[in-house]
Design a protein around this motif. Structure first.
Motif, PDB file in Angstrom:
ATOM      1  N   GLY A   1      38.784  48.244  31.868  1.00  0.00           N
ATOM      2  CA  GLY A   1      37.384  47.961  32.190  1.00  0.00           C
ATOM      3  C   GLY A   1      36.649  49.234  32.587  1.00  0.00           C
ATOM      4  O   GLY A   1      36.956  50.332  32.114  1.00  0.00           O
TER       5      GLY A   1
ATOM      6  N   ALA B   1      32.320  43.428  27.599  1.00  0.00           N
ATOM      7  CA  ALA B   1      33.067  43.007  26.398  1.00  0.00           C
ATOM      8  C   ALA B   1      34.318  43.854  26.220  1.00  0.00           C
ATOM      9  O   ALA B   1      35.393  43.342  25.891  1.00  0.00           O
ATOM     10  CB  ALA B   1      32.166  43.114  25.162  1.00  0.00           C
TER      11      ALA B   1
ATOM     12  N   LEU C   1      40.688  42.860  50.616  1.00  0.00           N
ATOM     13  CA  LEU C   1      41.811  43.806  50.605  1.00  0.00           C
ATOM     14  C   LEU C   1      41.472  44.922  49.617  1.00  0.00           C
ATOM     15  O   LEU C   1      41.296  44.676  48.425  1.00  0.00           O
ATOM     16  CB  LEU C   1      43.076  43.074  50.164  1.00  0.00           C
ATOM     17  CG  LEU C   1      44.397  43.796  50.363  1.00  0.00           C
ATOM     18  CD1 LEU C   1      44.645  44.113  51.846  1.00  0.00           C
ATOM     19  CD2 LEU C   1      45.558  42.932  49.841  1.00  0.00           C
TER      20      LEU C   1
END
Ligand SMILES: Cc1cc2nc3c(=O)[nH]c(=O)nc-3n(C[C@H](O)[C@H](O)[C@H](O)COP(=O)(O)OP(=O)(O)OC[C@H]3O[C@@H](n4cnc5c(N)ncnc54)[C@H](O)[C@@H]3O)c2cc1C
Length: 409
Positions: free
Chosen positions: A311, A326, A131
């Motif tokens: 991120g 990290a 999706l």
């Protein structure tokens, strides 16, 4: 939990999976939407520095990760041409003693499997694969998503008489976290139409079974080799059964290609003047995958409403500090903390999360760019770099990044 609004996360990479887990543990139901039909991480190894392992341990994943990770005994920085060790520093128990969390190296597939299993064990998380987020529009009533469901590879048949391999659907969600990586569709939909910067670097990745790795390559240490226009990193993964190897080349043509198989002979030629163990490690790899490297300025979204990014979608960075994953893991912890503080006002929670993260991730991005220039220096400047590393010594190899590793997200 019954009353907490459901948060949609686009992308089930390291960022999305960790955020889903952290948010669910903080009492929020989560819908995780992933474009791939099957979750499988390519790209081999990842180093998890103490600022990241601390978060994973805090999420209760230490026991699940322990059999899969390696705690390397130390790190050696070498001159690519001569192979001489410029500096060596410890990464074993000394790191956990100094920072309160270990330095781990792990295969990405293992990390992903542990995160995925932990998500599956959480009834508050629903994961939909196949999706794809196409667009997101913040409205008064929530965030309107357009999603594309892949009908191929899912066992579903296209509608009869149609060749369609995907179908679009609309969904209204209370909140959206874009965790969909460097080429984030969420980022584009929320207003950043710019493309990632091409940084003229290509990463070549491979793994080599320890049995066939050359004897000059330590089995229990991280190796960083620096040379003209290239550097090489290796470390053990899969509980020590494989050596992960990443070669990064300065490469003006990098932006013209996508990830894919690389011709090993290109690497063999680029490393022909390097010391024997480095050449032998490259020769021992059967095949390489290549990644053109890019980054983007830090951008968390429009700064209003219950939408944000995390991120690589928010702050993709070059891998010269081993911090992209990290930072995504740290993001997840901070996001969950802020949502837990005001579960009834996600927009406010997202603004506090963005404010808490902005300066740190931007500083790490800058550090990665600086290292990117230093690592590949040539001639007298390369000699100066090697001399500086020698003078700095092993003790400072890690401690000069205290500001990164000590951080408690
Ligand atoms: C050579 C190299 C070495 C590195 N080494 C390290 C290291 O040692 N340590 C470290 O911490 N970091 C390292 N990194 C960085 C790290 O890999 C990344 O920062 C990290 O993987 C980013 O995770 P993410 O979840 O934000 O993005 P991604 O890993 O890109 O995941 C995004 C996910 O979203 C999905 N997706 C994309 N678009 C959509 C959409 N439209 N709808 C739904 N789903 C979508 C993708 O399929 C994917 O599953 C390295 C990177 C490179 C290139």
């Amino acid at each position: 939990m019954a009353d907490a609004p459901r948060i949609a996360i686009a992308g089930a990479g390291i960022a999305g999976l960790t955020a889903a887990l952290a948010l669910a543990r903080a009492g929020n139901p989560v819908s995780l939407i992933e474009q791939s039909a099957v979750l499988e991480e390519v790209g081999a190894g990842i180093q998890l520095t103490p600022n990241a392992s601390r978060v994973l341990i805090g999420l209760g994943l230490r026991d699940a990760l322990a059999p899969l990770v390696v705690t390397p005994a130390g790190m050696d920085v070498r001159a690519g041409g001569s192979g001489a060790v410029l500096a060596s520093g410890p990464l074993g128990p000394e790191i956990e003693a100094a920072y309160g969390a270990p330095w781990w190296v792990v295969h990405r597939a293992d990390l992903q499997a542990v995160l995925l299993q932990a998500c599956r064990n959480e009834p508050a998380i629903s994961l939909e694969t196949g999706l794809r987020l196409v667009s997101a529009t913040p409205l008064e009533s929530g965030i309107s998503l357009i999603l594309e469901r892949s009908l191929s590879g899912t066992g579903e048949s296209p509608p009869s008489g149609s060749d369609a391999v995907s179908a679009q659907e609309k969904r209204l969600v209370s909140a959206l976290v874009g965790a969909d990586g460097l080429w984030s569709a969420a980022r584009k939909a929320l207003g950043d139409k710019n493309l990632p910067h091409n940084r003229s670097r290509t990463a070549w990745r491979a793994t080599v079974p320890v049995d066939t790795a050359p004897p000059g390559i330590p089995r229990d240490r991280v190796g960083l080799w620096l040379g003209a226009g290239a550097h090489l990193v290796h470390y053990p993964v899969k509980a020590g059964r494989l050596i992960n190897l990443v070669a990064i080349l300065s490469d003006p043509s990098s932006g013209e290609s996508w990830s894919g198989p690389g011709d090993k002979m290109v690497l063999v030629r680029r490393f022909r003047n390097w010391a024997e163990p480095a050449r032998a490690l490259i020769a021992a790899a059967d095949s390489f995958l290549t990644w053109p490297l890019g980054d983007r300025d830090t951008w968390f979204g429009p700064g209003e409403g219950a939408v944000t990014l995390m991120g690589d979608a928010a702050h993709p960075m070059l891998p010269f500090l081993a911090q992209g994953g990290a930072m995504a893991i740290e993001d997840a912890a901070v996001l969950a903390r802020e949502v837990q503080a005001t579960p009834g006002d996600l927009a406010a929670a997202f603004r506090r999360y963005e404010a808490a993260r902005r300066a740190r991730v931007a500083a790490v991005q800058r550090g990665a760019r600086v290292n990117g220039r230093i690592y590949h220096l040539d001639g007298p400047l390369g000699f100066a770099r090697d001399t500086a590393i020698r003078l700095m010594g092993g003790k400072h190899l890690v401690s000069s990044y205290d500001w990164i590793y000590r951080h408690k997200a």
